[in-house]
Design a protein around this motif. Sequence first.
Motif, PDB file in Angstrom:
ATOM      1  N   GLN A 114       0.832  -1.204   0.000  1.00 35.60           N
ATOM      2  CA  GLN A 114       0.000   0.000   0.000  1.00 35.60           C
ATOM      3  C   GLN A 114       0.865   1.252   0.000  1.00 35.60           C
ATOM      4  OE1 GLN A 114      -2.464  -0.476   3.444  1.00 35.60           O
ATOM      5  NE2 GLN A 114      -3.935  -1.813   2.421  1.00 35.60           N
ATOM      6  N   ALA A 115       1.936   1.243   0.773  1.00 37.07           N
ATOM      7  CA  ALA A 115       2.824   2.403   0.831  1.00 37.07           C
ATOM      8  C   ALA A 115       3.482   2.638  -0.529  1.00 37.07           C
ATOM      9  CB  ALA A 115       3.882   2.208   1.910  1.00 37.07           C
ATOM     10  N   LYS A 116       3.917   1.564  -1.180  1.00 38.60           N
ATOM     11  CA  LYS A 116       4.535   1.711  -2.499  1.00 38.60           C
ATOM     12  C   LYS A 116       3.526   2.241  -3.518  1.00 38.60           C
ATOM     13  CE  LYS A 116       8.218  -1.685  -2.068  1.00 38.60           C
ATOM     14  NZ  LYS A 116       8.750  -2.980  -2.540  1.00 38.60           N
ATOM     15  N   ALA A 117       2.286   1.777  -3.442  1.00 36.95           N
ATOM     16  CA  ALA A 117       1.254   2.260  -4.359  1.00 36.95           C
ATOM     17  C   ALA A 117       0.992   3.747  -4.125  1.00 36.95           C
ATOM     18  CB  ALA A 117      -0.028   1.455  -4.176  1.00 36.95           C
ATOM     19  N   GLU A 129       1.486   6.828  -6.756  1.00 34.13           N
ATOM     20  CA  GLU A 129       0.397   7.770  -7.021  1.00 34.13           C
ATOM     21  C   GLU A 129       0.862   9.215  -6.841  1.00 34.13           C
ATOM     22  OE1 GLU A 129      -3.854   9.054  -4.964  1.00 34.13           O
ATOM     23  OE2 GLU A 129      -2.949   7.129  -4.447  1.00 34.13           O
ATOM     24  N   LEU A 130       1.608   9.473  -5.787  1.00 32.72           N
ATOM     25  CA  LEU A 130       2.103  10.829  -5.530  1.00 32.72           C
ATOM     26  C   LEU A 130       3.132  11.247  -6.577  1.00 32.72           C
ATOM     27  CD1 LEU A 130       2.387  10.698  -1.641  1.00 32.72           C
ATOM     28  CD2 LEU A 130       0.686  11.924  -2.997  1.00 32.72           C
TER      29      LEU A 130
END
Length: 133
Positions: free
Chosen positions: A85-88, A92-93
């Motif tokens: 989730q953090a990598k996604a 996105e950012l």
Amino acid sequence: MAVRGKIRQFPTAYKLKAIKRVERGEGVLPVARDLGIARKLLHEWIKAWKAEGPEGLNRKRGPKPGPHKLKPVATYDDKRSALTQAKARIAELERLVGRQQMDLDFFRQALRALERPAAQGKPAPASSKSSKA
């Protein structure tokens, strides 16, 4: 270092009188000071009274019987999904920053295009006319 004394125990009737005083409108701090108890303790009595009634005021110290509510232990999959989730979110950012950079570049070019005709409409300084001729 302070020496701990015997733990004081209060009868249920004593606790109820204190709670009723607070319910009648007296402040928690003045009642606690008058009774010589901690404000936090009086708050705990009130909370127990509201949650469980008189039985809540007769609780014994220490662990309570019954099933304990424990947090589930984080498994490898949970940690991995958090990493995913953090990598996604990072991706996105990064896409958002890229789009914003493209917008900035577009508006810079548009601003330069608007500034060129304004600069061309003005008479050129004397030194630049002699160098062009």
